[in-house]
Design a protein around this motif. Structure first.
Motif, PDB file in Angstrom:
ATOM      1  N   UNK A  51       0.824  -1.196   0.000  1.00 29.29           N
ATOM      2  CA  UNK A  51       0.000   0.000   0.000  1.00 29.29           C
ATOM      3  C   UNK A  51       0.864   1.254   0.000  1.00 29.29           C
ATOM      4  N   UNK A  52       0.582   2.162  -0.946  1.00 32.44           N
ATOM      5  CA  UNK A  52       1.311   3.421  -1.037  1.00 32.44           C
ATOM      6  C   UNK A  52       0.504   4.566  -0.435  1.00 32.44           C
ATOM      7  N   UNK A  53      -0.826   4.522  -0.589  1.00 39.31           N
ATOM      8  CA  UNK A  53      -1.686   5.585  -0.081  1.00 39.31           C
ATOM      9  C   UNK A  53      -2.863   4.993   0.672  1.00 39.31           C
ATOM     10  N   UNK A  54      -3.108   5.513   1.868  1.00 35.08           N
ATOM     11  CA  UNK A  54      -4.272   5.147   2.672  1.00 35.08           C
ATOM     12  C   UNK A  54      -4.988   6.416   3.083  1.00 35.08           C
ATOM     13  N   UNK A  55      -6.261   6.561   2.661  1.00 33.42           N
ATOM     14  CA  UNK A  55      -7.046   7.745   2.987  1.00 33.42           C
ATOM     15  C   UNK A  55      -8.364   7.297   3.606  1.00 33.42           C
ATOM     16  N   UNK A  56      -8.503   7.529   4.920  1.00 35.81           N
ATOM     17  CA  UNK A  56      -9.760   7.224   5.604  1.00 35.81           C
ATOM     18  C   UNK A  56     -10.273   8.469   6.343  1.00 35.81           C
ATOM     19  N   UNK A  57      -9.996   9.642   5.751  1.00 31.53           N
ATOM     20  CA  UNK A  57     -10.434  10.900   6.354  1.00 31.53           C
ATOM     21  C   UNK A  57     -11.959  10.949   6.500  1.00 31.53           C
ATOM     22  N   UNK A  75       3.154   3.087  10.482  1.00 33.98           N
ATOM     23  CA  UNK A  75       4.286   3.945  10.124  1.00 33.98           C
ATOM     24  C   UNK A  75       5.603   3.239  10.191  1.00 33.98           C
ATOM     25  N   UNK A  76       5.563   1.920  10.290  1.00 38.06           N
ATOM     26  CA  UNK A  76       6.793   1.164  10.497  1.00 38.06           C
ATOM     27  C   UNK A  76       7.588   1.005   9.223  1.00 38.06           C
ATOM     28  N   UNK A  77       8.825   0.644   9.396  1.00 38.32           N
ATOM     29  CA  UNK A  77       9.692   0.399   8.252  1.00 38.32           C
ATOM     30  C   UNK A  77       9.331  -0.932   7.604  1.00 38.32           C
ATOM     31  N   UNK A  78       9.555  -1.073   6.317  1.00 40.52           N
ATOM     32  CA  UNK A  78       9.272  -2.346   5.646  1.00 40.52           C
ATOM     33  C   UNK A  78      10.143  -3.466   6.211  1.00 40.52           C
ATOM     34  N   UNK A 124      10.302  -8.203   6.190  1.00 44.55           N
ATOM     35  CA  UNK A 124       9.793  -9.401   5.520  1.00 44.55           C
ATOM     36  C   UNK A 124       8.366  -9.699   5.957  1.00 44.55           C
ATOM     37  N   UNK A 125       8.074  -9.497   7.240  1.00 44.59           N
ATOM     38  CA  UNK A 125       6.725  -9.755   7.730  1.00 44.59           C
ATOM     39  C   UNK A 125       5.777  -8.610   7.389  1.00 44.59           C
ATOM     40  N   UNK A 126       6.309  -7.449   7.135  1.00 41.41           N
ATOM     41  CA  UNK A 126       5.485  -6.256   6.936  1.00 41.41           C
ATOM     42  C   UNK A 126       6.065  -5.434   5.781  1.00 41.41           C
ATOM     43  N   UNK A 127       5.942  -5.954   4.532  1.00 44.47           N
ATOM     44  CA  UNK A 127       6.649  -5.338   3.396  1.00 44.47           C
ATOM     45  C   UNK A 127       5.898  -4.181   2.758  1.00 44.47           C
ATOM     46  N   UNK A 128       5.413  -3.257   3.542  1.00 47.05           N
ATOM     47  CA  UNK A 128       4.641  -2.146   2.991  1.00 47.05           C
ATOM     48  C   UNK A 128       5.499  -0.888   2.920  1.00 47.05           C
ATOM     49  N   UNK A 129       5.142  -0.019   1.984  1.00 45.05           N
ATOM     50  CA  UNK A 129       5.886   1.213   1.771  1.00 45.05           C
ATOM     51  C   UNK A 129       4.913   2.376   1.768  1.00 45.05           C
ATOM     52  N   UNK A 130       4.158   2.534   2.817  1.00 41.87           N
ATOM     53  CA  UNK A 130       3.190   3.623   2.892  1.00 41.87           C
ATOM     54  C   UNK A 130       3.883   4.969   2.741  1.00 41.87           C
ATOM     55  N   UNK A 131       3.422   5.759   1.765  1.00 42.15           N
ATOM     56  CA  UNK A 131       3.987   7.082   1.523  1.00 42.15           C
ATOM     57  C   UNK A 131       3.023   8.197   1.914  1.00 42.15           C
ATOM     58  N   UNK A 132       1.725   7.923   1.855  1.00 44.56           N
ATOM     59  CA  UNK A 132       0.722   8.947   2.136  1.00 44.56           C
ATOM     60  C   UNK A 132      -0.342   8.367   3.070  1.00 44.56           C
ATOM     61  N   UNK A 173       7.445   8.711  13.219  1.00 44.59           N
ATOM     62  CA  UNK A 173       8.559   9.654  13.167  1.00 44.59           C
ATOM     63  C   UNK A 173       9.809   9.019  12.564  1.00 44.59           C
ATOM     64  N   UNK A 174       9.889   7.682  12.595  1.00 44.13           N
ATOM     65  CA  UNK A 174      11.081   6.991  12.095  1.00 44.13           C
ATOM     66  C   UNK A 174      10.946   6.502  10.663  1.00 44.13           C
ATOM     67  N   UNK A 175       9.749   6.626  10.113  1.00 44.44           N
ATOM     68  CA  UNK A 175       9.518   6.073   8.775  1.00 44.44           C
ATOM     69  C   UNK A 175      10.290   6.858   7.713  1.00 44.44           C
ATOM     70  N   UNK A 176      11.051   6.140   6.905  1.00 46.91           N
ATOM     71  CA  UNK A 176      11.791   6.757   5.808  1.00 46.91           C
ATOM     72  C   UNK A 176      10.955   6.885   4.545  1.00 46.91           C
ATOM     73  N   UNK A 177       9.853   6.139   4.477  1.00 46.27           N
ATOM     74  CA  UNK A 177       9.047   6.145   3.260  1.00 46.27           C
ATOM     75  C   UNK A 177       7.933   7.182   3.300  1.00 46.27           C
TER      76      UNK A 177
END
Length: 589
Positions: A524-530, A543-546, A548-556, A573-577
């Motif tokens: 998932x790159x974008x999640x919008x549930x506003x 907001x975690x880093x990708x 093997x168990x959690x290979x997501x790259x959420x950007x938005x 706060x630690x997410x690089x993506x």
């Protein structure tokens, strides 16, 4: 012997006994040359009847030319896509192959010319077809250099890096040339008047360059044998010169993506009755054009008009006419189509071979054209976006098994969709119903559309809960937009187990529950549930880093306007993506 995994040296010992061999295809292997520098000279002479040799997609360098020099019977030599062939155009080396008719050196990293090789080219007095496309050639003087080939009929220098203007000297010697392809270069300036010297020319492609000036090119309209003219993706400006109607043999005319202005003369188009393909899209035309100018074009298959301003009108209903053509592609977009009546073109009722129809951005009105789908059983693409069509949609007759892409967004459609919509359009991969007045629970209807990759039903009056089986049924989804409806209920973890889902828009609905127990497995790159009724604490995974168990790259991530509580997880706060984060209007600490 194509694609059989040969590697290393040319298998001349295995082939030498085939004295009557006329065609040899060693394409798509990993061959590099001969075992010794003299092996080619010694052994290839036994293949005295070989006329066609295909060595494309191997690893030969330019020494292969000299090693093939004893093959004087050779008429067709294909050496494209040899990764080690780079260097100068091997004119002198080729001179021994005096019976060559076809030579393909495309994708070979050629970068310069050896001017002294010009004498060698003269010896290739039977060469008719030369392909030097997709190399690294930069100098337009190569045209003057190649003009010494006396029999040349087809020349491609497409996708090189030629940057200079074309000069009169570059073109004037190609009196026998029938095909000239210079597309995808960086040519500048105007087309020289010496173009008239190419009196045998049937195909001229100058697309994807930086050519400018007007199309009133002295000499262009004198090419009366021209069958294909492609000047697209340049900066030509001014009006369409009336003399273009001299090109009565023209089958393809592509002037799209230029800066052309003025009106399109109906008489000019009417005179080009041999047209099969015409594209005048993305210019700045003005005035009114009568589509009935095509009435007698019995060969017409593709028509594309997409205008870049709001000053061009196309009228199809000026008079009663029945077309002689059967179109495959019709694109009329943003052209004030039938501005007075707003009706869909009546001539379409006589069309039965359409595969692509785009009538978007025209303010057409009326009901959904069921008959268009019924008459054209091979229809693959339908775009009626941003018009004023209204009423309910009820597909009748037989299923459209080829329809892959349908966009009827931004109209005035309403009501519920029919229960058997999946049976009527079973192969859709892209469906856009947004910005209409549809109602009911559409997701329970299209749950069986397993080919869907993009679904946009935002901006309607849909309601109800999202069935759990929806996610399992539509397992190929990449984009899901449910925004601005009345959907309710919990957001299931199954949403996030769609392995291909990249964009999920659930904003401005009535979803409730928490995200705490969701374990994402999607990219998932974008999640919008506003602007929903989501509550509880925000989960750490979001907001975690990708991993093997959690290979997501959420950007938005857009969570604004819900009821989330607690603290913001440190993983945010630690997410690089993460690129954007909206958590306004919640109850966070």
């Amino acid at each position: 012997m194509r694609k059989i995994g040969l590697y290393g040296s040319f298998p001349i010992r295995e082939l030498a006994s085939l004295r009557d061999l006329e065609i040899l295809d060693l394409r798509h292997n990993v061959l590099e040359g001969f075992r010794s520098s003299t092996q080619g000279y010694e052994s290839l002479s036994t293949l005295g009847k070989l006329e066609t040799l295909n060595l494309g997609y191997n690893s030969f360098n330019q020494t292969i030319i000299q090693q093939l020099s004893t093959l004087t019977s050779l008429k067709n030599l294909i050496l494209d896509n040899n990764i080690n062939f780079e260097g100068s155009f091997p004119a002198q080396e080729l001179s021994a192959l005096k019976n060559l008719v076809t030579l393909d050196l495309s994708w070979d990293k050629l970068n310069t010319l050896k001017i002294e090789g010009g004498k060698g080219l003269v010896k290739l007095n039977k060469l008719e077809h030369l392909d030097l496309s997709s190399n690294n050639l930069t100098d337009t003087h190569i045209l003057e250099f190649l003009a010494t080939l006396p029999a040349l009929k087809s020349l491609s220098l497409a996708a090189n890096y030629m940057e200079q203007p074309l000069s009169d000297q570059d073109l004037e010697a190609f009196s026998n040339l029938e095909i000239l392809n210079l597309r995808l270069n960086c040519l500048t300036g105007s087309v020289p008047s010496s173009i008239r010297a190419l009196s045998s020319l049937k195909v001229l492609s100058l697309s994807n360059n930086r050519l400018n000036s007007s199309l009133s090119i002295q000499g262009l309209c004198e090419l009366k044998k021209l069958e294909e003219l492609d000047l697209s993706l340049n900066s030509f400006e001014g009006i369409l010169p009336p003399c273009l109607n001299n090109l009565t043999s023209l089958r393809l005319l592509d002037l799209s993506q230029n800066l052309l202005t003025g009106s399109i003369s109906s008489s000019l188009i009417a005179g080009l009755s041999s047209l099969v393909y015409i594209d005048l899209s993305h210019n700045h035309f003005e005035g009114s054009f009568s589509f009935s100018s095509f009435a007698n074009h019995s060969k017409l298959e593709v028509v594309e008009f997409t205008n870049d301003n709001n000053k061009f009108e196309i009228e199809t209903e000026h008079s009663t006419w029945v077309p002689m053509f059967q179109l495959k592609v019709l694109i009329i977009s943003n052209c004030n189509l039938n501005k007075l009546t707003g009706g869909i073109p009546k001539f379409l009722q006589y069309q039965y071979s359409l595969t692509i129809v785009d009538l978007s951005l025209n303010n057409l009105s009326g009901s959904f054209p069921n008959w268009l789908l019924e008459n054209n059983r091979d229809l693959k693409f339908l775009n009626l976006r941003h018009n004023s069509f209204m009423g309910q949609i009820h597909l009748t007759c037989c299923p459209n098994i080829y329809l892959d892409w349908m966009d009827i967004s931004d109209n005035l459609f309403n009501g519920k969709l029919q229960e058997n919509i999946v049976l009527m359009i079973p192969q859709l991969s892209h469906l856009n119903l947004s910005k209409n007045g549809f109602e009911g629970n559409i997701l329970s209807l299209i749950v069986q559309m397993s080919n869907l990759k993009e679904l946009d039903v935002s901006g309607n009056d849909f309601s109800g809960e999202v069935p759990k089986q929806f996610v399992g049924g539509c397992h190929n989804l990449k984009v899901l937009k449910l925004s601005n409806n009345g959907f309710r209920g919990q957001i299931f973890s199954e949403y996030f187990n769609l392995t291909g889902l990249e964009f999920l828009h659930l904003d401005n609905n009535e979803f409730s529950g928490t995200l705490s127990d969701v374990i994402t497995r999607s990219p998932l790159s974008l999640l919008d549930i506003c602007n929903n009724y989501m509550s509880g604490e925000m989960p750490n995974w979001i907001g975690s880093l990708p991993s093997c168990e959690n290979p997501q790259f959420l950007e938005h991530i857009h969570l604004q306007g819900n009821r989330f509580t607690g603290t913001i997880p440190e993983d945010f706060l630690n997410s690089l993506s993460l690129l954007t984060l909206d958590i306004r209007d919640n109850s966070l600490n």
